[in-house]
Design a protein around this motif. Structure first.
Motif, PDB file in Angstrom:
ATOM      1  N   ALA A 135      31.309 -19.664  58.005  1.00 25.33           N
ATOM      2  CA  ALA A 135      30.174 -18.994  56.556  1.00 25.33           C
ATOM      3  C   ALA A 135      30.975 -17.976  56.196  1.00 25.33           C
ATOM      4  O   ALA A 135      30.947 -17.412  55.121  1.00 25.33           O
ATOM      5  CB  ALA A 135      28.716 -18.942  56.810  1.00 25.33           C
ATOM      6  N   ASP A 138      28.107 -16.071  54.409  1.00 29.11           N
ATOM      7  CA  ASP A 138      28.096 -16.362  53.008  1.00 29.11           C
ATOM      8  C   ASP A 138      26.798 -17.802  52.543  1.00 29.11           C
ATOM      9  O   ASP A 138      27.097 -18.637  52.917  1.00 29.11           O
ATOM     10  CB  ASP A 138      29.478 -17.379  52.418  1.00 29.11           C
ATOM     11  N   SER A 141      27.659 -20.741  51.299  1.00 25.35           N
ATOM     12  CA  SER A 141      27.977 -22.272  52.117  1.00 25.35           C
ATOM     13  C   SER A 141      28.028 -22.442  53.002  1.00 25.35           C
ATOM     14  O   SER A 141      28.547 -23.579  53.973  1.00 25.35           O
ATOM     15  CB  SER A 141      29.237 -21.622  51.830  1.00 25.35           C
ATOM     16  N   GLU A 145      23.947 -26.803  54.050  1.00 30.33           N
ATOM     17  CA  GLU A 145      24.868 -26.893  52.969  1.00 30.33           C
ATOM     18  C   GLU A 145      25.819 -27.607  53.604  1.00 30.33           C
ATOM     19  O   GLU A 145      26.989 -27.407  54.556  1.00 30.33           O
ATOM     20  CB  GLU A 145      25.151 -25.910  52.014  1.00 30.33           C
ATOM     21  N   GLY A 147      28.767 -27.445  52.361  1.00 31.04           N
ATOM     22  CA  GLY A 147      30.572 -26.837  52.207  1.00 31.04           C
ATOM     23  C   GLY A 147      31.439 -26.718  53.034  1.00 31.04           C
ATOM     24  O   GLY A 147      32.667 -27.347  52.865  1.00 31.04           O
TER      25      GLY A 147
END
Length: 659
Positions: A135, A138, A141, A145, A147
């Motif tokens: 990550a 971040d 993201s 989640e 992502g």
């Protein structure tokens, strides 16, 4: 055909478990401000990034915190705490197995690449990764989640249904599941109590993972049932537990044990525990040692028990073997006891008959057994309190506990006053007719007190000068516990009599006995025999146990692993305020617990033992809960890897209490 094309691993908490140490670094700052950071608050944040603990601190104190300064302090403290932390037990085995199968593996982590790279290198986990998705701070993201997992799958070109993720936290599990990936949860000390029900499968450690079953396409729920059966065999039927508990005279603990292997014990709820006390120190070769199981099975088909009046092949062979491995002066073997209490009481009888004297000298913290006679001879007054009559002629003398010297001496200048003053006790507190001195070379239940150099030699000299027999109770110290066959070998002092039991049964067979000098024979058997003494089945197990312990390298491994555990626990002691001393020999180790003023703290000691199962540990304390020593005496078959697992779990337990 294989059902998996990629394995994806979370790093923090899964492959490597820094959570307890990171929590401690934050908790120390909270304590400086006079506030406690609860574990449950921390656990609610596990698996997230950018968590704002300093707002909580400001609300608790009503002051504005210098967040940058506090965060830097935490960062420095984390580096100290995490510097030597290795990967979780079983990780290297699993990663090696994945590599052998030729299946790509990747890391998917909320941490930064720099963090993962640095600590993966420290743990020896830096090589072999097909992808590393991080990550990098971040929050958008990051897990929960999906992502990061979606990006990892894209970089590998693998559809989600062909991947398996390993996670330790609810947020990580949710991220994998939202990405359509099957997920295996392996909680750590900080996440074990959290809700991981969304995972397809849960193991308590990497050592339980059935990788071939996962790769072979076995459905995850079927895999879960198989793993549970393997980790914890089905409990025998026989009515509801609640009904049985109504009839126990003394209530057992809540754990329902259904199996064991090596240093581990399994319960009916599928949990696995590392047994630090090896079944009350009876299992020198651990649970279900295959050679003991086989010899017991074979012997049971031939002969289980016969009156000890007769000879049998296992008993003859065992008597011969015990005479061979014992100190050279101990040439006679009496196997007509079934418990250590039995053996000690019979040894006292032998001493009384041969000396024509009555009194027995024992140590303040000595623990010699459970019979009425041996309760009276043992050192703890609370054990004698309920009973109006005791064995007469018992003289209790201070033990050689240098940390808490009765005479307030320093070892360098004491002249072994703890031996010299025994003369005064004999002259002034006994009848003057002392038959024997009975002691454990290293106290067992009394707190793992290791005598100073020269003590046992000086004690034997005193006994011989005064015509007293010296009896070593080696029921806990014997058969490899100290890294030698007997503690007598470790200290280079041969007693006149030696009692033994517990570990001789190898994997739990009840057997005990006495070794004596040739001159001490002649006491009639009906005075010192017990009903199940000389049991043939137990003798067969004992013979195999002595054989295994005597193999090349076995005792060397006990000394090596024991020394390693001592080093690790002493390092831990330097980092927690309540450990005053770690002492021991071989795999007979005690952790001395004290309060803030340095006084023995039985309450905290019991609290640690009670919290042990929450961290996968089974622990016992000294003096039946009245003492301040945690006893660390795992099975002698413990490997270096299992020693690391045990020390890691003890460290997490201790640090959770500090915080």
């Amino acid at each position: 055909m294989k059902d998996v094309d990629a394995f994806l691993f979370d790093f923090d908490g899964t492959l490597w478990d820094p959570e307890s140490e990171i929590f401690r670094a934050h908790a120390e700052v909270f304590l400086e401000f006079g506030h406690r950071l609860p574990v449950e608050v921390w656990s609610s944040l596990v698996g997230t990034i950018g968590s704002d603990l300093w707002t909580r601190l400001e609300r608790a104190t009503g002051c504005t915190a210098d967040r940058r300064e506090l965060q830097e302090r935490v960062r420095r403290r984390q580096r100290e705490l995490l510097g030597g932390l290795a990967g979780r037990p079983g990780v290297h085995r699993i990663l090696g197995a994945v590599d052998a199968l030729g299946i790509p593996r990747g890391i998917v982590s909320n941490s930064t690449r720099e963090w993962v790279t640095g600590y993966a290198r420290q743990c020896g986990l830096a090589d072999g990764w097909s992808t590393v998705q991080c990550a990098d701070g971040d929050r958008a993201s990051a897990k929960p989640e999906p992502g990061l997992y979606v990006a990892a799958l894209a970089s590998l070109g693998v559809p989600p249904e062909r991947a398996v993720a390993f996670e330790d936290s609810p947020s990580g599990v949710r991220a994998a599941k939202r990405a359509g990936i099957r997920c295996v949860a392996i909680p750590n000390a900080m996440t074990a109590a959290l809700d991981l029900h969304e995972a397809d499968l849960r193991f308590e450690s990497f050592e339980q993972v059935d990788l071939p079953g996962i790769v072979g396409g076995k459905p995850m729920q079927q895999q879960a049932r198989t793993a549970a059966r393997a980790a914890a065999p089905k409990a025998p039927s026989g009515g509801e537990t609640g009904t049985a508990l109504q009839h126990y005279y003394c209530l057992p603990d809540d754990l329902r044990v259904v199996g064991g292997e090596g240093v581990h014990l399994f319960t009916d709820d599928g949990r696995r525990y590392l047994d630090c006390s090896s079944g009350t120190f009876n299992l020198s070769l651990g649970y279900a040692h295959p050679e003991i199981v086989e010899v017991v099975r074979e012997q049971a088909g031939r002969l289980i028990h016969v009156t000890s009046k007769f000879q049998t092949e296992p008993l003859n062979a065992l008597v011969e073997k015990l005479a061979e491995v014992s100190p050279p002066n101990l040439t006679r073997v009496h196997l007509k006891s079934a418990s250590g209490s039995d053996a000690n009481e019979s040894a006292v009888k032998i001493a009384q008959v041969h000396t024509g004297k009555s009194d027995v000298v024992t140590l303040f913290r000595g623990h010699l057994g459970q019979t009425l006679g041996m309760i009276g001879a043992s050192g703890a007054a609370f054990r004698r309190a309920p009973f109006p009559s005791h064995l007469p002629g018992i003289v209790h003398v201070p033990d050689p506990h240098c940390l808490r010297c009765f005479y307030r001496q320093e070892r360098s200048t004491c002249g072994l006053l703890c031996v010299e003053r025994i003369n005064d006790f004999i002259d002034c507190a006994s009848t003057g007719r002392v038959a024997c001195v009975v002691l454990e070379p290293i106290s067992g239940n009394g707190g793992n007190v290791v005598p100073p150099d020269g003590y046992l030699r000086a004690l034997k000299d005193l006994c011989e000068e005064r015509g007293i027999l010296l009896v070593f109770d080696e029921i806990q110290t014997g058969f490899g516990r100290t890294g030698r066959m007997f503690a007598a070998d470790h200290f280079g002092v041969a007693p006149h009599l030696m009692t033994f039991g517990k570990g001789l049964g190898g994997a739990g067979m009840p057997i005990a006995g006495i070794l004596t000098e040739e001159r001490l024979t002649g006491v009639e058997g009906h005075h010192i025999n017990s009903t199940f003494g000389g049991n043939v089945l137990a003798a067969a197990a004992a013979l195999k146990t002595v054989e295994v312990i005597g193999r090349p390298g076995f005792l060397e491994n006990v000394r090596d692993v024991g020394g390693y555990v001592l080093d690790r626990l002493r390092d831990l002691a330097a980092r927690v305020p309540f450990v005053q001393e770690v002492r021991g020999v071989g795999l007979m180790i005690g952790i001395d617990i004290v309060d803030r003023d340095g006084r023995p703290d039985a309450v905290l000691t019991n609290h640690l033992a009670e919290r042990g199962p929450d961290h996968g540990l089974l622990l016992r304390t000294s003096l039946y809960g009245h003492g301040n020593v945690l006893k660390v005496r795992p099975a002698l078959v413990m490997t270096r890897q299992e020693a690391d697992e045990m020390c890691d779990l003890l460290e997490r337990l201790f640090l959770s209490v500090v915080s």
